[in-house]
Design a protein around this motif. Structure first.
Motif, PDB file in Angstrom:
ATOM      1  N   GLN A  24       0.821  -1.206   0.000  1.00 58.85           N
ATOM      2  CA  GLN A  24       0.000   0.000   0.000  1.00 58.85           C
ATOM      3  C   GLN A  24       0.861   1.265   0.000  1.00 58.85           C
ATOM      4  OE1 GLN A  24      -2.319  -0.971   3.505  1.00 58.85           O
ATOM      5  NE2 GLN A  24      -4.096  -1.546   2.249  1.00 58.85           N
ATOM      6  N   VAL A  25       1.939   1.241   0.776  1.00 58.07           N
ATOM      7  CA  VAL A  25       2.857   2.383   0.779  1.00 58.07           C
ATOM      8  C   VAL A  25       3.441   2.564  -0.617  1.00 58.07           C
ATOM      9  CG1 VAL A  25       5.082   3.242   1.654  1.00 58.07           C
ATOM     10  CG2 VAL A  25       3.401   2.279   3.246  1.00 58.07           C
ATOM     11  N   LEU A  26       3.842   1.480  -1.238  1.00 51.38           N
ATOM     12  CA  LEU A  26       4.393   1.538  -2.594  1.00 51.38           C
ATOM     13  C   LEU A  26       3.384   2.126  -3.574  1.00 51.38           C
ATOM     14  CD1 LEU A  26       7.038   0.923  -3.962  1.00 51.38           C
ATOM     15  CD2 LEU A  26       6.239  -1.380  -4.405  1.00 51.38           C
ATOM     16  N   GLU A  27       2.121   1.772  -3.413  1.00 49.59           N
ATOM     17  CA  GLU A  27       1.068   2.339  -4.276  1.00 49.59           C
ATOM     18  C   GLU A  27       0.967   3.849  -4.096  1.00 49.59           C
ATOM     19  OE1 GLU A  27      -2.645   0.363  -3.508  1.00 49.59           O
ATOM     20  OE2 GLU A  27      -1.831  -1.599  -4.054  1.00 49.59           O
ATOM     21  N   ARG A  28       1.222   4.348  -2.885  1.00 50.67           N
ATOM     22  CA  ARG A  28       1.176   5.794  -2.620  1.00 50.67           C
ATOM     23  C   ARG A  28       2.428   6.494  -3.154  1.00 50.67           C
ATOM     24  NH1 ARG A  28      -2.312   3.066  -0.577  1.00 50.67           N
ATOM     25  NH2 ARG A  28      -3.897   3.686   0.913  1.00 50.67           N
ATOM     26  N   ILE A  29       3.542   5.761  -3.131  1.00 51.73           N
ATOM     27  CA  ILE A  29       4.817   6.351  -3.567  1.00 51.73           C
ATOM     28  C   ILE A  29       4.793   6.667  -5.060  1.00 51.73           C
ATOM     29  CG2 ILE A  29       7.274   5.853  -3.945  1.00 51.73           C
ATOM     30  CD1 ILE A  29       7.241   4.283  -1.297  1.00 51.73           C
ATOM     31  N   LYS A  30       4.254   5.771  -5.860  1.00 50.22           N
ATOM     32  CA  LYS A  30       4.306   5.937  -7.315  1.00 50.22           C
ATOM     33  C   LYS A  30       3.751   7.282  -7.786  1.00 50.22           C
ATOM     34  CE  LYS A  30       4.326   0.998  -8.201  1.00 50.22           C
ATOM     35  NZ  LYS A  30       3.578  -0.166  -8.658  1.00 50.22           N
ATOM     36  N   PRO A  31       2.536   7.688  -7.370  1.00 47.59           N
ATOM     37  CA  PRO A  31       2.041   8.995  -7.825  1.00 47.59           C
ATOM     38  C   PRO A  31       2.863  10.166  -7.282  1.00 47.59           C
ATOM     39  CG  PRO A  31       0.316   7.791  -6.618  1.00 47.59           C
ATOM     40  CD  PRO A  31       1.541   6.938  -6.644  1.00 47.59           C
TER      41      PRO A  31
ATOM     42  N   ILE B 169       6.137  10.166  -6.655  1.00 46.97           N
ATOM     43  CA  ILE B 169       7.378  10.215  -7.441  1.00 46.97           C
ATOM     44  C   ILE B 169       7.114  10.822  -8.817  1.00 46.97           C
ATOM     45  CG2 ILE B 169       9.116   8.777  -8.607  1.00 46.97           C
ATOM     46  CD1 ILE B 169       9.618   9.134  -5.585  1.00 46.97           C
ATOM     47  N   SER B 170       6.011  10.441  -9.439  1.00 46.63           N
ATOM     48  CA  SER B 170       5.738  10.944 -10.798  1.00 46.63           C
ATOM     49  C   SER B 170       5.418  12.438 -10.801  1.00 46.63           C
ATOM     50  CB  SER B 170       4.612  10.148 -11.457  1.00 46.63           C
ATOM     51  OG  SER B 170       3.398  10.373 -10.778  1.00 46.63           O
ATOM     52  N   SER B 171       5.034  12.984  -9.650  1.00 47.62           N
ATOM     53  CA  SER B 171       4.720  14.425  -9.596  1.00 47.62           C
ATOM     54  C   SER B 171       5.782  15.230  -8.854  1.00 47.62           C
ATOM     55  CB  SER B 171       3.364  14.630  -8.917  1.00 47.62           C
ATOM     56  OG  SER B 171       3.446  14.260  -7.544  1.00 47.62           O
ATOM     57  N   TRP B 172       6.841  14.586  -8.378  1.00 47.08           N
ATOM     58  CA  TRP B 172       7.878  15.248  -7.575  1.00 47.08           C
ATOM     59  C   TRP B 172       8.714  16.152  -8.476  1.00 47.08           C
ATOM     60  CZ3 TRP B 172      12.204  12.243  -4.529  1.00 47.08           C
ATOM     61  CH2 TRP B 172      12.696  13.045  -3.492  1.00 47.08           C
ATOM     62  N   THR B 173       8.810  17.414  -8.109  1.00 41.95           N
ATOM     63  CA  THR B 173       9.533  18.398  -8.927  1.00 41.95           C
ATOM     64  C   THR B 173      10.484  19.228  -8.072  1.00 41.95           C
ATOM     65  OG1 THR B 173       7.810  20.072  -8.636  1.00 41.95           O
ATOM     66  CG2 THR B 173       7.622  18.619 -10.568  1.00 41.95           C
TER      67      THR B 173
ATOM     68  N   CYS C 285      12.960  22.981  -1.440  1.00 43.28           N
ATOM     69  CA  CYS C 285      11.511  22.827  -1.608  1.00 43.28           C
ATOM     70  C   CYS C 285      11.137  21.392  -1.963  1.00 43.28           C
ATOM     71  CB  CYS C 285      10.989  23.777  -2.687  1.00 43.28           C
ATOM     72  SG  CYS C 285      11.026  25.501  -2.179  1.00 43.28           S
ATOM     73  N   SER C 286      11.929  20.752  -2.829  1.00 40.80           N
ATOM     74  CA  SER C 286      11.599  19.370  -3.203  1.00 40.80           C
ATOM     75  C   SER C 286      11.826  18.429  -2.024  1.00 40.80           C
ATOM     76  CB  SER C 286      12.385  18.927  -4.434  1.00 40.80           C
ATOM     77  OG  SER C 286      13.766  19.022  -4.228  1.00 40.80           O
ATOM     78  N   ILE C 287      12.823  18.706  -1.201  1.00 38.97           N
ATOM     79  CA  ILE C 287      13.035  17.900  -0.001  1.00 38.97           C
ATOM     80  C   ILE C 287      11.860  18.095   0.957  1.00 38.97           C
ATOM     81  CG2 ILE C 287      14.476  17.607   2.061  1.00 38.97           C
ATOM     82  CD1 ILE C 287      16.897  18.216   0.201  1.00 38.97           C
ATOM     83  N   ASP C 288      11.409  19.348   1.105  1.00 40.03           N
ATOM     84  CA  ASP C 288      10.242  19.617   1.950  1.00 40.03           C
ATOM     85  C   ASP C 288       9.021  18.844   1.465  1.00 40.03           C
ATOM     86  OD1 ASP C 288      11.725  21.339   3.508  1.00 40.03           O
ATOM     87  OD2 ASP C 288      10.879  23.167   2.656  1.00 40.03           O
ATOM     88  N   LYS C 289       8.839  18.763   0.155  1.00 35.78           N
ATOM     89  CA  LYS C 289       7.715  18.009  -0.410  1.00 35.78           C
ATOM     90  C   LYS C 289       7.806  16.543  -0.025  1.00 35.78           C
ATOM     91  CE  LYS C 289       7.214  20.991  -4.446  1.00 35.78           C
ATOM     92  NZ  LYS C 289       7.468  21.095  -5.895  1.00 35.78           N
TER      93      LYS C 289
END
Length: 151
Positions: free
Chosen positions: A20-27, A29-33, A65-69
């Motif tokens: 479940q954590v992995l399922e949350r990570i994928k979106p 990661i794909s939006s991490w800027t 900022c990306s680390i904060d995200k």
């Protein structure tokens, strides 16, 4: 060069929770800027205990900022799963049968005194910063770790 962050949970996750954590990570990661540029990143769970983020900094560098995200995201996981990834009072090591154990610092200190944990006991070096170190410098003998200087 790939930069990493290792977050250790304060308990071993069930395989279901890890999934479940992995399922949350994928979106995430794909939006991490960083400053609007997508990061070439990956996120994964190791041993149902460690959350690892990896970023290829040659493509785009990580910013404050990306680390904060990422920290905000990890804190949201903590709330959702009832686990802490920022508890520095737990020590992970492999016992004589090579099974990962997770204990409080005070218990770890007692294990050292009793000889259960010794110079060759494998501990996890979660302060690594580069992915290239994972294979050779993450699971290391106690005598070669920062733990040996603290305990």
């Amino acid at each position: 060069m790939n930069k990493i962050w290792i977050y250790q949970a304060d308990r071993i996750l069930s395989q279901r929770e890890s999934g479940q954590v992995l399922e949350r990570i994928k979106p995430f990661i794909s939006s991490w800027t960083a400053h609007g540029s997508a990061l070439a990143a990956d996120g994964y769970i190791k041993h149902d205990l460690f959350l690892v983020f990896e970023v290829n900094e040659e493509q785009a560098g990580v910013t404050g900022c990306s680390i904060d995200k990422s920290v905000h995201f990890v804190k949201s996981l903590e709330q959702e799963f009832g686990v802490s990834f920022f508890d520095r009072l737990k020590i992970a090591y492999r016992d004589a049968e090579h099974v990962i154990q997770l204990v409080d610092r005070s218990v770890f200190e007692e294990l050292i005194k009793s000889g259960t944990v010794h110079s060759q006991t494998i501990v996890f070096n979660n302060i690594l910063t580069h992915a290239s170190e994972l294979e050779s410098n993450w699971e290391i003998p106690f005598q070669d770790s920062w733990h040996s200087k603290v305990f």
